[in-house]
Design a protein around this motif. Sequence first.
Motif, PDB file in Angstrom:
ATOM      1  N   CYS A 119      50.419  62.206  -0.343  1.00 51.17           N
ATOM      2  CA  CYS A 119      49.989  60.814  -0.159  1.00 51.17           C
ATOM      3  C   CYS A 119      50.604  59.915  -1.235  1.00 51.17           C
ATOM      4  O   CYS A 119      50.945  58.751  -0.968  1.00 51.17           O
ATOM      5  N   TYR A 120      50.775  60.436  -2.440  1.00 50.63           N
ATOM      6  CA  TYR A 120      51.415  59.647  -3.498  1.00 50.63           C
ATOM      7  C   TYR A 120      52.872  59.388  -3.147  1.00 50.63           C
ATOM      8  O   TYR A 120      53.374  58.261  -3.300  1.00 50.63           O
ATOM      9  N   ASP A 121      53.562  60.415  -2.672  1.00 51.68           N
ATOM     10  CA  ASP A 121      54.980  60.249  -2.325  1.00 51.68           C
ATOM     11  C   ASP A 121      55.154  59.230  -1.199  1.00 51.68           C
ATOM     12  O   ASP A 121      56.092  58.417  -1.217  1.00 51.68           O
ATOM     13  N   LEU A 122      54.246  59.251  -0.225  1.00 51.29           N
ATOM     14  CA  LEU A 122      54.348  58.312   0.897  1.00 51.29           C
ATOM     15  C   LEU A 122      54.153  56.869   0.447  1.00 51.29           C
ATOM     16  O   LEU A 122      54.914  55.975   0.823  1.00 51.29           O
ATOM     17  N   ILE A 123      53.140  56.625  -0.365  1.00 51.08           N
ATOM     18  CA  ILE A 123      52.885  55.251  -0.799  1.00 51.08           C
ATOM     19  C   ILE A 123      53.936  54.812  -1.818  1.00 51.08           C
ATOM     20  O   ILE A 123      54.261  53.614  -1.922  1.00 51.08           O
ATOM     21  N   HIS A 124      54.502  55.753  -2.557  1.00 51.87           N
ATOM     22  CA  HIS A 124      55.602  55.415  -3.469  1.00 51.87           C
ATOM     23  C   HIS A 124      56.814  54.958  -2.670  1.00 51.87           C
ATOM     24  O   HIS A 124      57.503  53.986  -3.046  1.00 51.87           O
ATOM     25  N   GLU A 125      57.088  55.626  -1.559  1.00 51.68           N
ATOM     26  CA  GLU A 125      58.203  55.222  -0.699  1.00 51.68           C
ATOM     27  C   GLU A 125      57.980  53.811  -0.154  1.00 51.68           C
ATOM     28  O   GLU A 125      58.918  52.998  -0.112  1.00 51.68           O
ATOM     29  N   ALA A 126      56.738  53.513   0.242  1.00 51.80           N
ATOM     30  CA  ALA A 126      56.429  52.162   0.730  1.00 51.80           C
ATOM     31  C   ALA A 126      56.664  51.125  -0.360  1.00 51.80           C
ATOM     32  O   ALA A 126      57.224  50.038  -0.106  1.00 51.80           O
ATOM     33  N   ASN A 127      56.268  51.437  -1.578  1.00 53.44           N
ATOM     34  CA  ASN A 127      56.478  50.505  -2.690  1.00 53.44           C
ATOM     35  C   ASN A 127      57.965  50.273  -2.940  1.00 53.44           C
ATOM     36  O   ASN A 127      58.383  49.141  -3.211  1.00 53.44           O
ATOM     37  N   GLN A 128      58.751  51.323  -2.855  1.00 52.22           N
ATOM     38  CA  GLN A 128      60.189  51.173  -3.097  1.00 52.22           C
ATOM     39  C   GLN A 128      60.846  50.293  -2.038  1.00 52.22           C
ATOM     40  O   GLN A 128      61.730  49.480  -2.331  1.00 52.22           O
ATOM     41  N   ILE A 129      60.398  50.435  -0.808  1.00 56.47           N
ATOM     42  CA  ILE A 129      60.975  49.633   0.284  1.00 56.47           C
ATOM     43  C   ILE A 129      60.740  48.146   0.031  1.00 56.47           C
ATOM     44  O   ILE A 129      61.649  47.325   0.142  1.00 56.47           O
ATOM     45  N   ILE A 130      59.490  47.794  -0.312  1.00 57.95           N
ATOM     46  CA  ILE A 130      59.189  46.370  -0.478  1.00 57.95           C
ATOM     47  C   ILE A 130      59.790  45.812  -1.769  1.00 57.95           C
ATOM     48  O   ILE A 130      60.207  44.648  -1.826  1.00 57.95           O
ATOM     49  N   LEU A 131      59.903  46.662  -2.806  1.00 56.72           N
ATOM     50  CA  LEU A 131      60.501  46.191  -4.060  1.00 56.72           C
ATOM     51  C   LEU A 131      62.012  45.962  -3.921  1.00 56.72           C
ATOM     52  O   LEU A 131      62.574  45.089  -4.591  1.00 56.72           O
ATOM     53  N   LYS A 132      62.635  46.723  -3.062  1.00 61.34           N
ATOM     54  CA  LYS A 132      64.094  46.599  -2.868  1.00 61.34           C
ATOM     55  C   LYS A 132      64.449  45.553  -1.807  1.00 61.34           C
ATOM     56  O   LYS A 132      65.624  45.293  -1.566  1.00 61.34           O
ATOM     57  N   SER A 133      63.433  44.984  -1.183  1.00 64.53           N
ATOM     58  CA  SER A 133      63.708  44.025  -0.107  1.00 64.53           C
ATOM     59  C   SER A 133      64.279  42.733  -0.676  1.00 64.53           C
ATOM     60  O   SER A 133      64.050  42.375  -1.832  1.00 64.53           O
ATOM     61  N   ASN A 134      65.040  42.018   0.161  1.00 61.65           N
ATOM     62  CA  ASN A 134      65.676  40.767  -0.230  1.00 61.65           C
ATOM     63  C   ASN A 134      65.174  39.653   0.675  1.00 61.65           C
ATOM     64  O   ASN A 134      65.190  39.790   1.896  1.00 61.65           O
ATOM     65  N   ILE A 135      64.732  38.552   0.081  1.00 57.26           N
ATOM     66  CA  ILE A 135      64.125  37.480   0.862  1.00 57.26           C
ATOM     67  C   ILE A 135      65.076  36.915   1.891  1.00 57.26           C
ATOM     68  O   ILE A 135      64.685  36.639   3.028  1.00 57.26           O
ATOM     69  N   ASP A 136      66.335  36.758   1.527  1.00 62.35           N
ATOM     70  CA  ASP A 136      67.297  36.193   2.479  1.00 62.35           C
ATOM     71  C   ASP A 136      67.499  37.125   3.666  1.00 62.35           C
ATOM     72  O   ASP A 136      67.589  36.680   4.819  1.00 62.35           O
ATOM     73  N   THR A 137      67.565  38.415   3.371  1.00 65.93           N
ATOM     74  CA  THR A 137      67.746  39.393   4.461  1.00 65.93           C
ATOM     75  C   THR A 137      66.526  39.407   5.374  1.00 65.93           C
ATOM     76  O   THR A 137      66.654  39.484   6.604  1.00 65.93           O
ATOM     77  N   LEU A 138      65.353  39.342   4.781  1.00 64.31           N
ATOM     78  CA  LEU A 138      64.121  39.378   5.578  1.00 64.31           C
ATOM     79  C   LEU A 138      64.013  38.173   6.508  1.00 64.31           C
ATOM     80  O   LEU A 138      63.463  38.285   7.609  1.00 64.31           O
ATOM     81  N   LEU A 139      64.551  37.034   6.105  1.00 69.23           N
ATOM     82  CA  LEU A 139      64.404  35.811   6.897  1.00 69.23           C
ATOM     83  C   LEU A 139      65.478  35.661   7.958  1.00 69.23           C
ATOM     84  O   LEU A 139      65.413  34.733   8.775  1.00 69.23           O
ATOM     85  N   GLU A 140      66.479  36.558   7.960  1.00 71.41           N
ATOM     86  CA  GLU A 140      67.556  36.453   8.951  1.00 71.41           C
ATOM     87  C   GLU A 140      66.997  36.622  10.361  1.00 71.41           C
ATOM     88  O   GLU A 140      66.142  37.475  10.613  1.00 71.41           O
ATOM     89  N   LEU A 141      67.522  35.803  11.273  1.00 67.30           N
ATOM     90  CA  LEU A 141      67.118  35.890  12.685  1.00 67.30           C
ATOM     91  C   LEU A 141      68.068  36.786  13.452  1.00 67.30           C
ATOM     92  O   LEU A 141      69.237  36.967  13.062  1.00 67.30           O
ATOM     93  N   ASP A 142      67.576  37.359  14.541  1.00 68.78           N
ATOM     94  CA  ASP A 142      68.458  38.179  15.377  1.00 68.78           C
ATOM     95  C   ASP A 142      69.406  37.283  16.159  1.00 68.78           C
ATOM     96  O   ASP A 142      69.435  36.051  15.985  1.00 68.78           O
ATOM     97  N   GLU A 143      70.189  37.881  17.046  1.00 66.13           N
ATOM     98  CA  GLU A 143      71.220  37.131  17.781  1.00 66.13           C
ATOM     99  C   GLU A 143      70.621  36.032  18.642  1.00 66.13           C
ATOM    100  O   GLU A 143      71.233  34.977  18.846  1.00 66.13           O
ATOM    101  N   THR A 144      69.428  36.245  19.128  1.00 70.01           N
ATOM    102  CA  THR A 144      68.799  35.219  19.986  1.00 70.01           C
ATOM    103  C   THR A 144      68.097  34.150  19.165  1.00 70.01           C
ATOM    104  O   THR A 144      67.572  33.182  19.725  1.00 70.01           O
ATOM    105  N   GLU A 145      68.066  34.361  17.847  1.00 71.90           N
ATOM    106  CA  GLU A 145      67.378  33.458  16.922  1.00 71.90           C
ATOM    107  C   GLU A 145      65.897  33.282  17.278  1.00 71.90           C
ATOM    108  O   GLU A 145      65.303  32.236  17.050  1.00 71.90           O
ATOM    109  N   ALA A 146      65.316  34.354  17.831  1.00 74.88           N
ATOM    110  CA  ALA A 146      63.908  34.306  18.235  1.00 74.88           C
ATOM    111  C   ALA A 146      63.023  35.175  17.343  1.00 74.88           C
ATOM    112  O   ALA A 146      61.816  34.949  17.261  1.00 74.88           O
ATOM    113  N   VAL A 147      63.636  36.150  16.661  1.00 81.67           N
ATOM    114  CA  VAL A 147      62.850  37.118  15.889  1.00 81.67           C
ATOM    115  C   VAL A 147      63.532  37.387  14.545  1.00 81.67           C
ATOM    116  O   VAL A 147      64.759  37.493  14.473  1.00 81.67           O
ATOM    117  N   ARG A 148      62.714  37.497  13.501  1.00 77.40           N
ATOM    118  CA  ARG A 148      63.211  37.927  12.190  1.00 77.40           C
ATOM    119  C   ARG A 148      63.182  39.452  12.182  1.00 77.40           C
ATOM    120  O   ARG A 148      62.223  40.089  11.747  1.00 77.40           O
TER     121      ARG A 148
END
Length: 852
Positions: free
Chosen positions: A780-809
Amino acid sequence: MTIDSNTLFQNYFTNHKNYDEVLKSNMKINPEWDDLLSNLITAGPDELISRQKEIDWLMDENGVTYNVYNDPKGLHRAWDLSIVPFLIHDKEWLTIEKGLKQRAELLNLILKDVYGKRELIKNGIVPHEVLFAHRGFLRQCDQIKYNTSKDLLIHAADLARGPDGRMWVVNDRTQAPSGLGYALENRFAMNKAASNLFNGINVKQPSDFFQDYNQMLIDAAPKDIDNPNIVILTSGPHNETYFEHAYMSSFLGYPLVKGNDLVVRNGRVWMKSLKELKQVHVILRRVDDVYMDPLELREDSYLGIAGILDVIRQKNVSIVNPIGSGVLENSGLIPFMNAICKYFFNEELLLPQIASWWCGQEKERNHVLKNIKKYVVKRIDRSNRESIYFCEFLNEAKLNKLKEEILANPYRFVAQAKIQFSTAPEFIEGKLEPRKIMCRTFAIAKKDGYSIMPGGLVRVAAERENLIVSNQRGGISKDFWIVSDTQQNYFHNYAWDNTFRNPVSDINDLPSHTAENLFWSGRYLGRALVTSRLLRMCLNSMQSSQYKNGEVPPENLKIIFEAITGITHTLPGFVGKGKEDVLKNPLKELNALVLDSYKVGSLAQTLGSFNNSYYTLRNLWSKDMWRVFDGIKKLWNKHDKDKEYSVAALIKLLDSTITRLIAFMGLIEESILVDQGLLLYFIGLQTEQASLTIAKCRSLIVASYDEDLEYEMLEALLSSHESLNIYRYSYRSYLSVENVVKLVILNDKYSRSLTYQLSRILKDIGKLPLPTGITGNSKCYDLIHEANQIILKSNIDTLLELDETEAVRENLEDMLSELSELLHQTSLSISDTYFNHSYQQNQLVNQNFPLQ
């Protein structure tokens, strides 16, 4: 003393039929009651009504309940305590006390003999059918020897005043006698709410008795154990006296466990804790005999511990009272008790009993059948109340049927003279009137004899002429005073120095079921709060847009409606089949989402789940927490799930609920230390809040909308997240997706953000003890550690990018979806690692233990 003209006693003396505790046979007042009656008269009806209301309030506030099955008032019925106590003078009590000690000693010897040499049967003192035909006799307990100086450690006797003016024994309770906790709470309540009634009266206190009670548990441990691990075994929150189980756990300071918390290994009993198995030396049981060991007794029982009888045989654990002691709850023994007393002690019984005839003997059976109308007939077993026959009220057909049953199995029946219980004053609608009473007394084994509680529990018939005195039948209780002519110490010392035996407990001492319920209490509480705020946000949006049923909802409400169905998992709701009809009357669906406890995912259903986990843990919670919790219950009890409430009415209900939930959450940290289990609550709370934060973000801001509609969705998210004010204070700008994502998802300093919640879960899981055999990190520690790493490595600009239809991030959706799955897996892993109760053993041969 003159009381005839006092309004309190109006009609008290009319239709006087029974022995009354206040009246002597010459119709003069019993002088032992003078001081109490004077205090009652001095107080007067108005004051007594006020004090009674205060007692009722106190019992309600402290959550004192008595569970009544199939009760229209609900499962947890409030405990009723009368303002008027019952009293016996010390001079009479000394005689009763001697009789109770004699009876406890006698029953102890009977118990030893039944499962030992059986001299009573061999010498013809007791017919073998009286014992062997009783369902409390368990052959599996034959020849078991115990560590304790006495086999019978706790004895409760029900007493009632007989026609000769003496206290008679009506029943013996020896399996798991109840009432001690209620008696103690009665005294506390009277001291607090009606202290003026004690004026001039010297009432004995039970402090020394409870010191003996605690010492008895310690002394019951196997030999050479200096630091015994003592637990209280309960069948759970639905047991009729569960309040008392939790109360005594809290009062004595011993863990409250269920059967699945305990396991047998290598000839010993162990408690499942978060880290390891901890040996248990003494079990104070509140579970009936036949349910204690599914391996040797009732195989369908989930209440006991498989294999515990074998551990008892090896003297590696002590059970209070021993399994098999139910054979003493045997009305068939009563006709033979005097002969048994002469056999063992060469003396007469000090306390009289109800005149009884066992139908297994021909002469007695013929007498009973001939005069059956005079008697109360019952089975020798402690059977259900419907099997007690008041023969004077039976018609000929029922009498003949009863006679046939007696003739078919005569050894199963006993007839008893109908005893006219004495009456004592009860305060009813501003006046005193006589009510039948029964007293329960308690004896505790000591090394050199038995200790008797000064007083006990008094139960009162629900109606003036009621023959049955029973809590299940709506009876009332009284505080039981033993009054003395000498001054009494009113200091209640209920603290005992066990520190050398029981060091301060920590999370490693937490029973696994307690840990699991703490985790789920956090989850249910978090879900209830988030769901309440989400629904309130939706209703506020409806109110601000002046939306009315039957209209086509605006686009923002459609999205919010759909989001609610998705987040609460209440399909079909606003998105499934028939959604068009639901959207024509959304208020109906919202009423159900708030109030319908049968609708999975609704707020009412979540609060019901929290209610169950709360009751399971009630020995941990403070009285202030109970008051807040009870306030939530009362608030919701006023609302009918079948009634359709307005938007304003639902908002008002949710506002009040949210306030109380937050108050409850604030009090939790005052009730239990982090290292004693609060950590599990925090993990559950943060897990649920993080999961629902993800669900709200996926429903409201992953999709891209036009500027106005997007603003509505951002505002809806922040409002439901209780973050609108902090957003405005932090950014001082127009709502934007970028800033909302930064605040609600990525801000590691904001306690409501997803990043903060995940980091808190990681930190808390890191504090959990690693179970024996696991090295490194837990899964359970390893799983939640992986979740923390994902969100810590995330980039705001990448997260806000829209798909090709510009309907969904799309990137935001992918990250939230992955985090949601990791949280789910973390929760499952916590359960698998720390809360595994799947161990089950089965008998090789089926056995039948009838309940009737």
